[in-house]
Write a protein that holds these residues in place. Structure first.
Motif, PDB file in Angstrom:
ATOM      1  N   PHE A  93       0.915  -1.355  -0.089  1.00  0.00           N
ATOM      2  CA  PHE A  93       0.053   0.119  -0.145  1.00  0.00           C
ATOM      3  C   PHE A  93       0.804   1.192   0.042  1.00  0.00           C
ATOM      4  CE2 PHE A  93      -2.623   3.484   2.028  1.00  0.00           C
ATOM      5  CZ  PHE A  93      -3.668   3.247   1.208  1.00  0.00           C
ATOM      6  N   GLU A  94       2.062   1.141   0.692  1.00  0.00           N
ATOM      7  CA  GLU A  94       2.984   2.474   1.061  1.00  0.00           C
ATOM      8  C   GLU A  94       3.695   2.731  -0.492  1.00  0.00           C
ATOM      9  OE1 GLU A  94       2.563  -0.176   3.095  1.00  0.00           O
ATOM     10  OE2 GLU A  94       1.747   1.057   4.740  1.00  0.00           O
ATOM     11  N   GLU A  95       4.266   1.531  -1.203  1.00  0.00           N
ATOM     12  CA  GLU A  95       4.780   1.786  -2.453  1.00  0.00           C
ATOM     13  C   GLU A  95       3.736   2.130  -3.431  1.00  0.00           C
ATOM     14  OE1 GLU A  95       7.861  -1.829  -2.047  1.00  0.00           O
ATOM     15  OE2 GLU A  95       5.823  -2.375  -2.583  1.00  0.00           O
ATOM     16  N   ALA A  96       2.467   1.729  -3.568  1.00  0.00           N
ATOM     17  CA  ALA A  96       1.471   2.083  -4.333  1.00  0.00           C
ATOM     18  C   ALA A  96       1.195   3.687  -4.154  1.00  0.00           C
ATOM     19  CB  ALA A  96       0.174   1.487  -4.268  1.00  0.00           C
ATOM     20  N   GLY A  97       1.255   4.058  -2.845  1.00  0.00           N
ATOM     21  CA  GLY A  97       0.779   5.557  -2.556  1.00  0.00           C
ATOM     22  C   GLY A  97       1.958   6.389  -3.089  1.00  0.00           C
ATOM     23  N   LEU A  98       3.298   5.990  -3.047  1.00  0.00           N
ATOM     24  CA  LEU A  98       4.465   6.780  -3.319  1.00  0.00           C
ATOM     25  C   LEU A  98       4.582   6.695  -4.911  1.00  0.00           C
ATOM     26  CD1 LEU A  98       6.789   7.912  -1.876  1.00  0.00           C
ATOM     27  CD2 LEU A  98       8.095   6.045  -2.166  1.00  0.00           C
ATOM     28  N   ALA A  99       4.294   5.648  -5.513  1.00  0.00           N
ATOM     29  CA  ALA A  99       4.120   5.317  -7.227  1.00  0.00           C
ATOM     30  C   ALA A  99       3.053   6.502  -7.513  1.00  0.00           C
ATOM     31  CB  ALA A  99       3.924   4.014  -7.297  1.00  0.00           C
ATOM     32  N   LYS A 100       1.922   6.564  -7.012  1.00  0.00           N
ATOM     33  CA  LYS A 100       0.959   7.534  -7.348  1.00  0.00           C
ATOM     34  C   LYS A 100       1.250   8.913  -7.608  1.00  0.00           C
ATOM     35  CE  LYS A 100      -2.594   8.232  -4.755  1.00  0.00           C
ATOM     36  NZ  LYS A 100      -3.878   8.042  -3.955  1.00  0.00           N
ATOM     37  N   LYS A 101       2.192   9.305  -6.617  1.00  0.00           N
ATOM     38  CA  LYS A 101       2.701  10.690  -6.531  1.00  0.00           C
ATOM     39  C   LYS A 101       4.074  10.988  -7.291  1.00  0.00           C
ATOM     40  CE  LYS A 101       1.078  12.075  -1.956  1.00  0.00           C
ATOM     41  NZ  LYS A 101       1.617  12.686  -0.447  1.00  0.00           N
ATOM     42  N   LYS A 102       4.830   9.668  -7.254  1.00  0.00           N
ATOM     43  CA  LYS A 102       6.013  10.072  -7.898  1.00  0.00           C
ATOM     44  C   LYS A 102       6.305   9.498  -9.587  1.00  0.00           C
ATOM     45  CE  LYS A 102       8.267  11.573  -3.982  1.00  0.00           C
ATOM     46  NZ  LYS A 102       9.101  10.895  -2.887  1.00  0.00           N
ATOM     47  N   GLY A 103       5.499   8.609  -9.908  1.00  0.00           N
ATOM     48  CA  GLY A 103       5.352   7.857 -11.048  1.00  0.00           C
ATOM     49  C   GLY A 103       6.398   6.660 -11.086  1.00  0.00           C
ATOM     50  N   GLY A 104       6.673   6.105 -12.343  1.00  0.00           N
ATOM     51  CA  GLY A 104       7.467   5.117 -12.455  1.00  0.00           C
ATOM     52  C   GLY A 104       6.711   3.659 -12.631  1.00  0.00           C
ATOM     53  N   LEU A 105       5.496   3.766 -12.675  1.00  0.00           N
ATOM     54  CA  LEU A 105       4.327   2.784 -12.981  1.00  0.00           C
ATOM     55  C   LEU A 105       4.483   1.984 -14.320  1.00  0.00           C
ATOM     56  CD1 LEU A 105       1.591   4.134 -10.770  1.00  0.00           C
ATOM     57  CD2 LEU A 105       2.936   1.822 -10.455  1.00  0.00           C
ATOM     58  N   PRO A 106       4.147   0.859 -14.565  1.00  0.00           N
ATOM     59  CA  PRO A 106       4.092   0.501 -15.656  1.00  0.00           C
ATOM     60  C   PRO A 106       3.513   1.294 -17.049  1.00  0.00           C
ATOM     61  CG  PRO A 106       3.898  -1.379 -14.344  1.00  0.00           C
ATOM     62  CD  PRO A 106       3.780   0.044 -13.578  1.00  0.00           C
ATOM     63  N   ASP A 107       3.703   1.060 -18.212  1.00  0.00           N
ATOM     64  CA  ASP A 107       3.001   1.744 -19.242  1.00  0.00           C
ATOM     65  C   ASP A 107       1.491   1.728 -19.591  1.00  0.00           C
ATOM     66  OD1 ASP A 107       5.651   2.193 -20.132  1.00  0.00           O
ATOM     67  OD2 ASP A 107       5.695   0.935 -21.822  1.00  0.00           O
ATOM     68  N   ASP A 108       1.034   0.380 -18.880  1.00  0.00           N
ATOM     69  CA  ASP A 108      -0.694   0.421 -18.946  1.00  0.00           C
ATOM     70  C   ASP A 108      -1.157   1.120 -17.988  1.00  0.00           C
ATOM     71  OD1 ASP A 108      -0.064  -1.019 -16.659  1.00  0.00           O
ATOM     72  OD2 ASP A 108      -1.311  -2.957 -17.536  1.00  0.00           O
ATOM     73  N   TYR A 109      -0.355   1.704 -16.942  1.00  0.00           N
ATOM     74  CA  TYR A 109      -1.101   2.535 -15.995  1.00  0.00           C
ATOM     75  C   TYR A 109      -2.113   3.629 -16.317  1.00  0.00           C
ATOM     76  CZ  TYR A 109      -1.544   5.724 -11.885  1.00  0.00           C
ATOM     77  OH  TYR A 109      -2.083   6.492 -10.991  1.00  0.00           O
ATOM     78  N   GLU A 110      -1.685   4.256 -17.229  1.00  0.00           N
ATOM     79  CA  GLU A 110      -2.490   5.623 -17.729  1.00  0.00           C
ATOM     80  C   GLU A 110      -3.764   5.229 -18.076  1.00  0.00           C
ATOM     81  OE1 GLU A 110      -3.369   9.574 -18.301  1.00  0.00           O
ATOM     82  OE2 GLU A 110      -1.531   8.891 -17.676  1.00  0.00           O
ATOM     83  N   GLU A 111      -3.717   4.204 -19.100  1.00  0.00           N
ATOM     84  CA  GLU A 111      -4.906   3.718 -19.776  1.00  0.00           C
ATOM     85  C   GLU A 111      -5.725   2.753 -18.675  1.00  0.00           C
ATOM     86  OE1 GLU A 111      -6.433   1.503 -23.871  1.00  0.00           O
ATOM     87  OE2 GLU A 111      -4.332   2.487 -23.658  1.00  0.00           O
ATOM     88  N   GLU A 112      -5.206   1.867 -18.250  1.00  0.00           N
ATOM     89  CA  GLU A 112      -6.105   0.760 -17.710  1.00  0.00           C
ATOM     90  C   GLU A 112      -6.489   1.330 -16.068  1.00  0.00           C
ATOM     91  OE1 GLU A 112      -6.900  -2.254 -18.745  1.00  0.00           O
ATOM     92  OE2 GLU A 112      -6.193  -1.480 -20.590  1.00  0.00           O
ATOM     93  N   VAL A 113      -5.495   1.839 -15.318  1.00  0.00           N
ATOM     94  CA  VAL A 113      -5.888   2.318 -14.067  1.00  0.00           C
ATOM     95  C   VAL A 113      -6.306   3.758 -13.777  1.00  0.00           C
ATOM     96  CG1 VAL A 113      -4.975   2.223 -11.601  1.00  0.00           C
ATOM     97  CG2 VAL A 113      -4.200   0.529 -13.185  1.00  0.00           C
ATOM     98  N   LEU A 114      -5.443   4.676 -14.366  1.00  0.00           N
ATOM     99  CA  LEU A 114      -5.724   6.078 -14.069  1.00  0.00           C
ATOM    100  C   LEU A 114      -6.807   6.583 -14.753  1.00  0.00           C
ATOM    101  CD1 LEU A 114      -4.921   8.384 -12.469  1.00  0.00           C
ATOM    102  CD2 LEU A 114      -3.066   9.240 -14.456  1.00  0.00           C
ATOM    103  N   GLY A 115      -6.912   6.096 -15.994  1.00  0.00           N
ATOM    104  CA  GLY A 115      -7.977   6.536 -17.047  1.00  0.00           C
ATOM    105  C   GLY A 115      -9.241   6.217 -16.363  1.00  0.00           C
ATOM    106  N   PRO A 116      -9.857   4.997 -15.858  1.00  0.00           N
ATOM    107  CA  PRO A 116     -10.976   4.821 -15.171  1.00  0.00           C
ATOM    108  C   PRO A 116     -11.474   5.367 -13.850  1.00  0.00           C
ATOM    109  CG  PRO A 116      -9.919   2.743 -15.981  1.00  0.00           C
ATOM    110  CD  PRO A 116      -9.107   3.753 -16.254  1.00  0.00           C
TER     111      PRO A 116
END
Length: 354
Positions: free
Chosen positions: A240-263
Motif C-alpha cells: 500500500f505504501e509503495e502504491a501511494g508513493l508510485a501514485k505521486k512520483k510515477g514509475g508505474l508500468p506503461d499500461d497504468y495511464e489507460e488501464e488504471v488512472l483513466g477509469p
C-alpha cells in the motif's frame, strides 16, 4: 474551547487531521499580505483515522510530533477542526440587549431543546451573526455543538506532540475562510458567485457550496484517492505504501495511464457530477459559476478538463497560496504540489488574524 469565528487569538498553527495524513501550516501577515512561514505533511498509519474519526490517538499524536518537528515552527498553539457531520449547528434568535455572559447563561438553559445529547457530553459555542431580519429587537445567534469526545481526542493527540489546543473549529468554516483567498482568483464581474468546492480526500469526498462566500450546502460521500492506491496495489502487486508513493512520483508500468488512472479519473468525474445533482435537487439552485477541486486527488493530470467538460462549468484546482509570499524555511515546489490539500489547514491558520 469549541471556538467559532470571532473569538480573538494570537498566532496558531493550522493542523488538519484527515483520514490519510496530518497537515500543519503556519501563516504570518506583513503589509496586508499573507506569508507561509512553515508547513509540513506526514502520512498517517492505515486506520488511525477512519472517516474523520480518530481511532488511534497515540499513532496520530506521534505523527503530529513528527510533522511539528519537520515544520521547524516554534509556535506551540494550534487550531484543529472537527468534521461538519460531527457538528450540529442551529441559528436562533435572542434579545439584542443581552451581553455575552447573559447570552451564555440563556443558551445553557435553552440548548437542550436543540441538541439531542446530554449537555454534559457536549462542547458548545455560539456567535452573534447580526440583527434579525424579522425583528429589530432580536439578534441571530449561531449555535454549534458536538460531542466532547470529538474535541477531547484531538486535544489528546496534540498534547502528545507537545502542542496546545487553542481553537477547535469546524471544517466547513475553515474551508469557507480559505475560500476568501480563492475567490480573489475568480472572475466575478461584480456579482455574487455560487461556487462548488469539491474536496477529494483519501476516503471521503466533501461538496461545499458557497453563495456570496457563505456556505449554503455541504454533503459528504465515501469515495476518495485511496481507491486509486488500492487498485495500483492490486494490479501491480506492491505494498500500500509503495502504491501511494508510485501514485505521486510515477514509475508505474506503461499500461497504468489507460488501464488504471483513466477509469479512476472517470469515476471521480462521475462523483463530482453526482454530488452537484444532489445539490441542485435539494436547493433552489440549478447551476454553479465555478467548480473548485481541492484535496490530494485534485491534482491528477487531466481531471480539471474532464470535470469542466462533464459539468459545463469553469473548473480550477484550489491554490490558497497563489498570492502569498513564501518564507525561507518552506520548500516552494512541495508546497505547490500540496496546495489543493491544504485548504482546511490554511483556513485554520487564518484564525490567527480574526
Amino acid at each position: 474551547m469549541f471556538g467559532l469565528p470571532g473569538k480573538k487569538s494570537s498566532t496558531v498553527l493550522g493542523v488538519d487531521i484527515s483520514s490519510s495524513s496530518v497537515k500543519l501550516l503556519e501563516l504570518s501577515k506583513h503589509g496586508g499580505r499573507f506569508r507561509v512561514d512553515s508547513y509540513a505533511v506526514e502520512p498517517l498509519p492505515a486506520d488511525a483515522v477512519v472517516e474523520k474519526n480518530i481511532t488511534n490517538v497515540e499513532a496520530v499524536g506521534e505523527v503530529l510530533k513528527r510533522v511539528a518537528s519537520k515544520s521547524r515552527s516554534s509556535v506551540k498553539q494550534a487550531a484543529v477542526a472537527v468534521s461538519g457531520s460531527a457538528v450540529i449547528t442551529k441559528t436562533i434568535e435572542m434579545d439584542s440587549g443581552l451581553n455575552e455572559f447573559e447570552m451564555e447563561d440563556q443558551i445553557g438553559i435553552e440548548a437542550d431543546q436543540y441538541i439531542p445529547y446530554p449537555l454534559d457530553e457536549v462542547a458548545l459555542d455560539f456567535e452573534v451573526q447580526g440583527p434579525s431580519d424579522s425583528n429589530p429587537d432580536k439578534v441571530e445567534v449561531l449555535l454549534a455543538a458536538c460531542r466532547k469526545e470529538n474535541v477531547d481526542v484531538r486535544e489528546d493527540a496534540l498534547e502528545i506532540a507537545g502542542l496546545n489546543t487553542k481553537i477547535v473549529d469546524v471544517e466547513a468554516y475553515a474551508l469557507e475562510r480559505a475560500y476568501t483567498l480563492i475567490e480573489q482568483q475568480l472572475d466575478s464581474q461584480g456579482e455574487e458567485l455560487v461556487v462548488a468546492i469539491v474536496d477529494l480526500g483519501a476516503t471521503m469526498t466533501t461538496l461545499s457550496v458557497l453563495a456570496g462566500g457563505k456556505t449554503v450546502y455541504t454533503r459528504e460521500q465515501i469515495f476518495g484517492g485511496r481507491q486509486l492506491t488500492e487498485e495500483i496495489q492490486r494490479r501491480y502487486g506492491v505494498s500500500f505504501e509503495e502504491a501511494g508513493l508510485a501514485k505521486k512520483k510515477g514509475g508505474l508500468p506503461d499500461d497504468y495511464e489507460e488501464e488504471v488512472l483513466g477509469p479512476f479519473r472517470e469515476a471521480v468525474v462521475q462523483q463530482v457530477a453526482r454530488a452537484l445533482q444532489f445539490f441542485f435537487g435539494a436547493s433552489q439552485y440549478n447551476s454553479v459559476d465555478y467548480v473548485v477541486l481541492a484535496g490530494g486527488t485534485a491534482s491528477i493530470q487531466g481531471l480539471v478538463e474532464m470535470v469542466e467538460e462533464k459539468t459545463g462549468t469553469r473548473t480550477l484546482v484550489a491554490n490558497p497560496f497563489a498570492d502569498m509570499s513564501i518564507g525561507s524555511r518552506v520548500n516552494v515546489s512541495a508546497l505547490s504540489n500540496d496546495a489543493p490539500s491544504l485548504m482546511i489547514a490554511c483556513g485554520l491558520a487564518m484564525r490567527s488574524f480574526d
